[in-house]
Design an enzyme around this catalytic site. Structure first.
Site, PDB file in Angstrom:
ATOM      1  N   CYS A   1     -16.141   2.569   1.082  1.00  0.00           N
ATOM      2  CA  CYS A   1     -14.973   1.728   1.364  1.00  0.00           C
ATOM      3  C   CYS A   1     -14.513   1.880   2.816  1.00  0.00           C
ATOM      4  CB  CYS A   1     -13.839   2.085   0.406  1.00  0.00           C
ATOM      5  SG  CYS A   1     -13.427   3.832   0.392  1.00  0.00           S
TER       6      CYS A   1
ATOM      7  N   ARG B   1     -13.890  -7.619   2.720  1.00  0.00           N
ATOM      8  CA  ARG B   1     -12.482  -7.384   2.360  1.00  0.00           C
ATOM      9  C   ARG B   1     -11.655  -8.632   2.677  1.00  0.00           C
ATOM     10  NH1 ARG B   1     -10.220  -2.583   2.232  1.00  0.00           N
ATOM     11  NH2 ARG B   1      -8.729  -3.712   0.959  1.00  0.00           N
TER      12      ARG B   1
ATOM     13  N   HIS C   1      -7.442   0.653  -6.274  1.00  0.00           N
ATOM     14  CA  HIS C   1      -7.605  -0.097  -5.022  1.00  0.00           C
ATOM     15  C   HIS C   1      -8.355  -1.403  -5.351  1.00  0.00           C
ATOM     16  CE1 HIS C   1      -7.766  -0.925  -0.883  1.00  0.00           C
ATOM     17  NE2 HIS C   1      -8.640  -0.046  -0.457  1.00  0.00           N
TER      18      HIS C   1
ATOM     19  N   ASP D   1     -16.856   8.060  -1.005  1.00  0.00           N
ATOM     20  CA  ASP D   1     -15.538   7.897  -0.362  1.00  0.00           C
ATOM     21  C   ASP D   1     -15.207   9.259   0.264  1.00  0.00           C
ATOM     22  OD1 ASP D   1     -12.940   7.121   0.309  1.00  0.00           O
ATOM     23  OD2 ASP D   1     -12.150   7.352  -1.731  1.00  0.00           O
TER      24      ASP D   1
ATOM     25  N   GLN E   1     -10.316  -3.746  -2.808  1.00  0.00           N
ATOM     26  CA  GLN E   1     -11.559  -3.142  -2.324  1.00  0.00           C
ATOM     27  C   GLN E   1     -12.712  -3.441  -3.287  1.00  0.00           C
ATOM     28  OE1 GLN E   1     -12.185  -1.038   0.596  1.00  0.00           O
ATOM     29  NE2 GLN E   1     -14.265  -1.503  -0.061  1.00  0.00           N
TER      30      GLN E   1
ATOM     31  N   ARG F   1       0.855  -1.195   0.000  1.00  0.00           N
ATOM     32  CA  ARG F   1       0.000   0.000   0.000  1.00  0.00           C
ATOM     33  C   ARG F   1       0.880   1.230   0.000  1.00  0.00           C
ATOM     34  NH1 ARG F   1      -5.092   1.941   3.609  1.00  0.00           N
ATOM     35  NH2 ARG F   1      -6.040   0.499   2.144  1.00  0.00           N
TER      36      ARG F   1
HETATM   37  N1  NVA Z   1      -9.579   7.425  -1.385  1.00  0.00           N
HETATM   38  C1  NVA Z   1      -9.218   6.935  -0.088  1.00  0.00           C
HETATM   39  C2  NVA Z   1      -9.514   5.464   0.026  1.00  0.00           C
HETATM   40  C3  NVA Z   1      -9.277   4.879   1.377  1.00  0.00           C
HETATM   41  C4  NVA Z   1      -9.587   3.422   1.454  1.00  0.00           C
HETATM   42  C5  NVA Z   1      -7.756   7.217   0.173  1.00  0.00           C
HETATM   43  O1  NVA Z   1      -6.941   6.972  -0.732  1.00  0.00           O
HETATM   44  O2  NVA Z   1      -7.421   7.703   1.255  1.00  0.00           O
HETATM   45  N1   CP Z   2     -11.107   0.597   2.771  1.00  0.00           N
HETATM   46  C1   CP Z   2      -9.823   0.544   3.161  1.00  0.00           C
HETATM   47  O1   CP Z   2      -8.911   0.295   2.364  1.00  0.00           O
HETATM   48  O2   CP Z   2      -9.650   0.746   4.485  1.00  0.00           O
HETATM   49  P1   CP Z   2      -8.235   0.916   5.248  1.00  0.00           P
HETATM   50  O3   CP Z   2      -7.658   2.231   4.785  1.00  0.00           O
HETATM   51  O4   CP Z   2      -8.588   0.899   6.701  1.00  0.00           O
HETATM   52  O5   CP Z   2      -7.348  -0.224   4.844  1.00  0.00           O
END
Ligand code: NVA
Ligand code: CP
Length: 343
Positions: A281, A326, A144, A240, A147, A117
């Site tokens: 998400c 997930r 992602h 989101d 997800q 990540r």
């Molecule tokens: N768009 C958000 C998704 C988090 C799961 C981010 O990148 O922070």
């Molecule tokens: N939805 C998601 O990816 O959550 P986290 O940022 O907690 O991993």
């Protein structure tokens, strides 16, 4: 532990593949991953052991924070009988004293699979190239994919199908969630609508690619800045957070101005189909029970952002089923890609 002959897991072999983005997978392969997820979810509910990857090891690299993705990978790996190591940039050499390419070559010698990540999509590509083991994208700025598998499973559990579902994403449609949902919907024949200000529409090249994919699956792609049009007859309203990880705090003020009309609230849900569901998400700013939520409230005077607390807490909200999924879908990905992979 051997996979039973009757298991759906044997239907296809994706061993050795990486999940870098869903665009790399056919609808049949995505169908397979969803079916494996369902079987593993059922096994988990029945407390049926499925330690099919005993002796294999997985490392999780996080350059951004996480609750769901990290925990899903850890529990999924442990349920499969794997050893799991978590590494972040604060507690390892990664990034500061050692390049990703060198880190990848070291980890590829010790682990059978790598989750990553972070920021750049290219990093996931490079990790796979240098480590020579399957790499799973746990979120980048662009995509992602794990997800989306959970989201597709959740939609199918609610409606019994994916094909022809009207799926509306409201909010920042040019970042990881908007991009990936558009791809996932296009692959599986859903009617995807990005309902957002035109400045926050997805990249035109990706839209064009998804339109080609959708033409084959029977899905459609629509971009609109009109909330009434975008939410009408929707089966799913999805949103989101307005400012994603890695974006500077300075964008909050403009984002709040741009995206406030696109909040998923009672009015938006009322314009959708009567049996519509709400998805997110997570994490979500639906109240002020977070430090960021409090900070934004004191600066801008708003106590709920991308979704009203009323919708978030309503019976139409399936966000916690989605979060649970997930784990089941990530487990399916790890199993599918590592089961016959020998370094
Ligand atoms: N768009 C958000 C998704 C988090 C799961 C981010 O990148 O922070
Ligand atoms: N939805 C998601 O990816 O959550 P986290 O940022 O907690 O991993």
């Amino acid at each position: 532990m051997k996979i039973p002959e009757s298991s759906v897991i044997n239907r296809m072999d994706l061993s050795g593949r990486s999940l870098i983005k869903l665009l790399d997978f056919t609808p049949e392969e995505i169908r397979y991953l969803l079916d494996v997820s369902k079987e593993l979810k059922e096994d988990k509910k029945l407390k049926k052991s499925h330690r099919y990857l005993e002796g294999k090891n997985l490392v999780l690299l996080f350059e951004k924070t996480s609750t769901r993705t990290r925990c899903a990978f850890e529990v999924a790996g442990m349920d499969l009988g794997m050893g799991v190591t978590f590494l972040d940039s604060a507690s390892s050499q990664m990034g500061k004293k050692e390049s990703l390419a060198d880190t990848a070559r070291v980890l590829g010698r010790m682990y059978d699979g790598i989750e990553y990540r972070g920021y750049k999509q290219q990093t996931v590509v490079d990790l796979a190239r240098y480590s020579k083991v399957p790499v799973f994208n746990g979120l980048t700025d662009q995509f992602h994919p794990t997800q989306i598998l959970a989201d597709l499973l959740t939609v199918e559990e609610n409606f019994g199908r994916l094909n022809g579902i009207n799926f509306t994403y409201m909010g920042d449609a040019r970042f990881n969630m908007g991009n990936s949902l558009m791809v996932g919907c296009a692959k599986m024949g859903l009617n995807f609508t990005a309902c957002a200000p035109a400045d926050l529409f997805p990249d035109p090249a990706l839209v064009a690619e998804c339109q080609e994919v959708a033409a084959k699956s029977g899905g459609t792609i629509t971009l609109t800045d009109d909330v009434e049009k975008g939410t009408r007859n929707a089966d799913v309203l999805y949103t989101d957070i307005w400012v994603s990880m890695g974006e500077p705090d300075s964008v909050w003020s403009q984002r709040i101005k741009d995206l406030s009309p696109y909040q998923v609230n009672r009015k938006a849900m009322a314009n959708a189909n009567p049996n519509a569901i709400f998805m997110h998400c997570l994490p979500s700013f639906h109240d002020t029970n977070t430090t960021v939520g409090q900070d934004i409230c004191s600066k801008y005077g708003i106590s709920e952002m991308e979704v009203s607390d009323e919708v978030f807490e309503s019976p139409q909200s399936v966000v916690f089923d989605e979060a649970e999924n997930r784990m089941h879908t990530i487990k399916a990905v790890i199993l599918a890609m590592l089961r016959n992979f020998n370094k």
